[in-house]
Scaffold this motif. Structure first.
Motif, short mmCIF file in Angstrom:
data_model
loop_
_atom_site.label_atom_id
_atom_site.label_comp_id
_atom_site.label_asym_id
_atom_site.label_seq_id
_atom_site.Cartn_x
_atom_site.Cartn_y
_atom_site.Cartn_z
N LEU A 1 0.84 -1.21 0.00
CA LEU A 1 0.00 0.00 0.00
C LEU A 1 0.87 1.25 0.00
O LEU A 1 0.53 2.26 -0.61
CB LEU A 1 -0.92 0.03 1.23
CG LEU A 1 -2.07 -0.96 1.24
CD1 LEU A 1 -2.78 -0.91 2.59
CD2 LEU A 1 -3.05 -0.66 0.13
N GLY B 1 0.78 4.15 -2.73
CA GLY B 1 0.56 5.52 -2.28
C GLY B 1 1.71 6.45 -2.62
O GLY B 1 1.51 7.56 -3.11
N ALA C 1 1.61 7.10 -6.35
CA ALA C 1 0.48 7.94 -6.74
C ALA C 1 0.77 9.40 -6.42
O ALA C 1 0.34 10.30 -7.14
CB ALA C 1 -0.79 7.47 -6.02
N PHE D 1 -6.80 3.78 7.75
CA PHE D 1 -6.38 3.35 6.43
C PHE D 1 -6.55 4.47 5.41
O PHE D 1 -5.64 4.80 4.66
CB PHE D 1 -7.19 2.12 6.03
CG PHE D 1 -6.98 1.70 4.60
CD1 PHE D 1 -7.97 1.90 3.65
CD2 PHE D 1 -5.79 1.12 4.19
CE1 PHE D 1 -7.78 1.52 2.33
CE2 PHE D 1 -5.59 0.74 2.88
CZ PHE D 1 -6.59 0.95 1.94
N ILE D 2 -7.73 5.08 5.38
CA ILE D 2 -7.99 6.17 4.44
C ILE D 2 -7.01 7.31 4.69
O ILE D 2 -6.48 7.92 3.76
CB ILE D 2 -9.44 6.69 4.56
CG1 ILE D 2 -10.43 5.59 4.21
CG2 ILE D 2 -9.67 7.89 3.67
CD1 ILE D 2 -11.88 5.99 4.40
N MET E 1 -3.63 6.55 3.17
CA MET E 1 -3.62 6.65 1.71
C MET E 1 -3.69 8.11 1.26
O MET E 1 -3.15 8.48 0.23
CB MET E 1 -4.78 5.85 1.10
CG MET E 1 -4.73 4.35 1.38
SD MET E 1 -3.13 3.59 0.96
CE MET E 1 -3.28 3.33 -0.79
N LEU E 2 -4.38 8.92 2.05
CA LEU E 2 -4.50 10.34 1.75
C LEU E 2 -3.16 11.04 1.92
O LEU E 2 -2.73 11.82 1.07
CB LEU E 2 -5.51 10.95 2.73
CG LEU E 2 -6.40 12.08 2.26
CD1 LEU E 2 -7.27 11.63 1.13
CD2 LEU E 2 -7.29 12.53 3.42
N LEU F 1 -0.13 9.75 1.90
CA LEU F 1 0.84 9.34 0.90
C LEU F 1 0.57 10.01 -0.44
O LEU F 1 1.48 10.45 -1.13
CB LEU F 1 0.81 7.81 0.72
CG LEU F 1 1.17 6.98 1.94
CD1 LEU F 1 1.08 5.50 1.61
CD2 LEU F 1 2.56 7.31 2.43
N PHE F 2 -0.72 10.10 -0.78
CA PHE F 2 -1.11 10.68 -2.06
C PHE F 2 -0.72 12.15 -2.14
O PHE F 2 -0.19 12.62 -3.14
CB PHE F 2 -2.62 10.51 -2.24
CG PHE F 2 -3.13 10.84 -3.61
CD1 PHE F 2 -4.11 11.79 -3.79
CD2 PHE F 2 -2.66 10.16 -4.72
CE1 PHE F 2 -4.61 12.07 -5.06
CE2 PHE F 2 -3.15 10.43 -5.98
CZ PHE F 2 -4.13 11.40 -6.15
N PHE F 3 -1.00 12.89 -1.06
CA PHE F 3 -0.74 14.33 -1.08
C PHE F 3 0.64 14.71 -0.56
O PHE F 3 1.05 15.85 -0.69
CB PHE F 3 -1.81 15.06 -0.28
CG PHE F 3 -3.15 15.07 -0.96
CD1 PHE F 3 -4.24 14.44 -0.39
CD2 PHE F 3 -3.30 15.70 -2.17
CE1 PHE F 3 -5.47 14.44 -1.03
CE2 PHE F 3 -4.53 15.71 -2.82
CZ PHE F 3 -5.61 15.08 -2.25
N TYR G 1 -6.97 10.39 -12.35
CA TYR G 1 -6.18 9.47 -11.54
C TYR G 1 -6.70 9.40 -10.11
O TYR G 1 -6.77 8.32 -9.51
CB TYR G 1 -4.70 9.88 -11.54
CG TYR G 1 -3.81 8.80 -10.96
CD1 TYR G 1 -3.43 8.81 -9.62
CD2 TYR G 1 -3.37 7.74 -11.75
CE1 TYR G 1 -2.64 7.80 -9.08
CE2 TYR G 1 -2.57 6.73 -11.23
CZ TYR G 1 -2.21 6.77 -9.90
OH TYR G 1 -1.42 5.78 -9.38
N TYR H 1 -7.66 6.12 -8.02
CA TYR H 1 -6.96 5.86 -6.76
C TYR H 1 -7.94 5.68 -5.62
O TYR H 1 -7.85 4.74 -4.83
CB TYR H 1 -5.99 7.01 -6.47
CG TYR H 1 -5.15 6.88 -5.21
CD1 TYR H 1 -5.48 7.57 -4.04
CD2 TYR H 1 -4.01 6.08 -5.20
CE1 TYR H 1 -4.69 7.47 -2.90
CE2 TYR H 1 -3.22 5.99 -4.06
CZ TYR H 1 -3.56 6.68 -2.92
OH TYR H 1 -2.78 6.59 -1.80
N VAL I 1 -9.11 2.80 -2.70
CA VAL I 1 -9.25 3.02 -1.25
C VAL I 1 -10.64 2.63 -0.79
O VAL I 1 -10.82 1.98 0.24
CB VAL I 1 -8.96 4.50 -0.91
CG1 VAL I 1 -9.21 4.78 0.56
CG2 VAL I 1 -7.53 4.86 -1.25
#
Lengths: 628, 94
Positions: free
Chosen positions: A79, A83, A86, A378-379, A382-383, A385-387, B29, B33, B37
């Protein structure tokens, strides 16, 4: 676990370090100006910069941390790969070119380009320093984790060594030498990870990874009231039992050696244990470290190919490798801790896990049944890592080393392709470590190097040298970013002290030394924590403090200086606050995880929106000042 | 001016077009993504489902996200370079 140095490893290692230092010396002569020191004179080609991006970005967290997490918890580690990668999409599509146009040397420059505001200069510089230091900690921890097996030296020696070498690299030639170190390391990392992946697939999966792999004994027992009453094999004596976390652990003695076993139904299974006795001594599986009773673990307990059970697969194709694991059962090890008499006992017990659970998220980040908080965590991760990627200061400054915007863009794409490719390989390497009996339960960070060792000392030496270089590359980048924050943002801009180019460089080098020393201290303090986890925090702070400011500056006309400064402040405070009061940190403080006021380990989902909101509100409130 | 680029940059007439394209691709994207999630939060067992080549959804979607990022990046670069060639070199052609 006992580690021994090997001569090949040491020689390769020293050669590499000398080469890197030589390179720095060479570039030192060319780096006199501030442009040269902070931005490599804007002369780096996009191809080199692209791979340097990869070399900068793929740090100990990616290589050691992710592979380690995958090795212990399966897909959940991956993950982070998803992330992290991304995040580059955000960087490329939204941030790269505009940042190039706006900034001179640092992230603060870009943010401040339209305002010339003291508040922004201060907050952005502080944010750069905090994120860089947060990011430095896991790198230094990674360095310590590596040097131990490679050179047989203790953790703190590795940390000091990295610190010293990096300080030298950065203090001599700043961004130029840093770029080339990162380029070399990036290229080597990708090449050798490919080699390792191919080796893993060719090796296949065996019930017995290697000849002397520990055969986990089981003993039949009789139980009464859930506890052991008699053991079938009379050569074992029952000394004591503990009920903990829903399991029963029994201490058995045989031939003067005592070991801990775990009870499941009517069977006792071997475990690994580290006992801290009240007099301070440590026993590994009941004996002092030197007796080497501790061993490496990780194997499949059942291998299914085409519906049939086999003892070993032969070489597997890249897809077959995943497919076979999905259908098989792998023995993972879970850790728990309890008190027995005056001893503190750390136990790792086997947990045969179905492959289909390993090959999807859920083992570490509880998405299945942990309820709202688990899913939120979890969310949140992922948030962040993305930003986070697009907001990392040491990544952003790399846009200033290329001559043009077009090159900024092209180098970002080279970066994405190489980084993406590498991350695909991490899943192979992590799983490869999980099944080949190489894991050191004490250190998930060692999974990838130990896997390399399984395939030969030569590969191990090279991988370790690369991993070490990995740390050097990233730490250099971070220290350049920090020194820029201090010399250029704080002293020159915020404090308004005019400096000649040469003075600025001198100050930059001085800051590099100071931050380097600080990083060394922290690296020693945080020994043992999984590096990917620590980096996740740096990302959370970056995503919360920096990204809202960058995005709104680029896309919202009503953004004001106060809005930016406040959002950075709120981002930092909320992200760090939640982290400091999180369950994981509580465990670090020695307290109970459930005592943590906020059940989130990852602050992203709260701190990022909060920061955006702050920016919008404060900007709207300060519109008048903007007009006047 | 002390802020501003460390290197001399010319005027970029294509920058607005590139920005808009970048944002569009970014949103595409982001949707994909967060689809990932969402599935993991709402219906995690779906991730175990076998999709192709014996691989489950988790592996396909996860690897897919990585590959998709690379493809989008290459496409973006090509299109942006085209914009730049068309718009920035117009002056020279006249």
């Amino acid at each position: 676990m006992i580690y021994e140095a090997s001569t090949t490893a040491v020689i390769l290692f020293i050669t590499f370090v000398l080469f890197v230092l030589g390179l720095s010396f060479y570039f030192a002569r060319k780096t006199k100006s501030a442009e040269g020191y902070f931005a490599a004179g804007g002369t780096i080609s996009w191809q080199v910069n692209g791979i340097a991006f990869a070399g900068d970005y793929l740090s100990a967290a990616s290589f050691l941390g992710i592979c380690g997490m995958i090795a212990f918890s399966g897909y959940d580690g991956f993950l982070y790969s998803i992330g992290y990668l991304a995040g580059w999409v955000v960087a490329l599509f939204v941030v790269a070119e505009p940042m190039k146009r706006l900034g001179k040397y640092t992230f603060t420059d870009a943010l401040d380009s339209k305002f010339n505001s003291k508040q922004i200069q201060l907050m952005a510089a502080i944010s750069t320093l905090i994120v860089s230091i947060f990011y430095l900690i896991p790198q230094m921890v990674g360095a310590g984790a590596l040097v131990t097996p490679l050179l047989g030296l203790p953790h703190y020696v590795g940390v000091i060594m990295v610190g010293a070498i990096v300080i030298f690299i950065v203090a001599t030639a700043g961004m130029t030498s840093t770029t080339y170190v990162q380029f070399i390391k990036g290229a080597l990392l990708i090449v050798f990870s490919t080699v390792l992946t191919v080796a893993v697939c060719k090796n296949g999966i065996n019930l017995t990874p290697y000849d002397h792999y520990n055969q986990f004994k089981t003993l039949d027992v009789l139980t009464e009231n859930g506890k052991v009453s008699a053991i079938s094999d009379e050569t074992y004596q029952l000394i004591g039992q503990v009920e903990h976390a829903g399991y029963v652990f029994a201490k058995l003695n045989k031939d003067g050696q005592s070991r801990w076993w775990m009870l499941k139904d009517q069977t006792l299974t071997e475990t690994l244990s580290i006992t801290l006795k009240s007099d301070g001594t440590r026993l590994y599986n009941g004996a002092p470290k030197e007796e080497r009773k501790f061993f490496q673990v990780g194997h499949a307990s059942k291998i299914i190919v085409d519906g049939k059970e086999v003892d070993k697969t032969g070489p597997l194709g890249p897809f077959e490798f995943f497919e076979t694991i999905e259908n098989s059962t792998i023995v993972r090890f879970e850790k728990t801790k309890f008190q027995y008499e005056s001893d503190e006992v750390n136990v790792w017990y086997s947990n045969p896990t179905p492959g289909n659970k390993i090959m999807r998220p859920g083992l570490q980040f509880k998405v299945d049944d942990a309820g709202f908080m688990g899913k939120l965590n979890f969310i949140s991760l992922m948030l962040a890592l993305f930003f986070g990627t697009a907001a990392l200061p040491h990544i952003l400054i790399r846009y200033y080393t290329v001559p043009s915007q077009r090159d900024a863009r092209k180098s970002t794409i080279v970066a994405i392709a190489s980084i993406g490719f590498f991350y695909i390989l991490t899943l192979y390497m992590g799983l490869g470590a999980m099944i080949n009996g190489v894991l050191d339960v004490e250190s998930s960070n060692m999974a990838a190097p130990l896997l390399a060792k399984f395939f030969g000392v030569a590969l191990f030496s090279v991988i370790s040298a690369i991993a070490f270089a990995t740390v050097l590359g990233t730490v250099s980048g971070l220290i350049v970013a920090s020194s820029g924050a201090v010399a250029h943002d704080l002293v020159n801009k915020y404090m308004g002290i005019e400096m000649t180019s040469e003075r600025k460089v001198y100050l930059g080098k001085l800051s590099a030394v100071v931050v380097g020393i600080l990083a060394i201290g922290l690296g020693i303090m945080f020994k043992g924590m999984n590096v990917s986890f620590l980096v996740g925090w740096a990302f959370s702070v970056a995503a919360s403090a920096n990204l809202p400011a960058i995005l709104m500056l680029l896309f919202w006309k009503k953004t004001t200086a106060q809005g930016i400064a406040s959002s950075i402040l709120v981002g930092i405070v909320s992200a760090m606050g939640i982290i400091l009061f999180s369950p994981s940190m509580y465990v670090n403080y020695g307290l109970e995880a459930s005592a943590a006021p906020i059940g989130l380990d990852n602050p992203g989902i709260i701190s990022i929106p909060l920061s955006f909101l702050t920016l919008v509100i404060v900007s709207l409130m300060t519109q008048k000042q903007k007009k006047s | 001016m002390d802020h501003g680029p460390s290197v001399e940059l010319g005027e970029d007439l294509a920058s607005e077009k590139k920005s808009k394209l970048g944002l569009k691709l970014f949103f595409v994207y982001t949707l994909v993504y967060f689809g990932f999630v969402l599935i993991n939060t709402i219906n995690p067992t779906l991730m175990e489902k076998q999709i192709m080549f014996g691989l489950n959804l988790a592996v396909v979607y996860g690897m897919g996200l990585i590959i998709f990022a690379i493809i989008l990046g290459l496409a973006y670069n090509k299109i942006c370079s085209n914009y730049e060639d068309q718009l920035n070199n117009k002056e020279e052609q006249v």
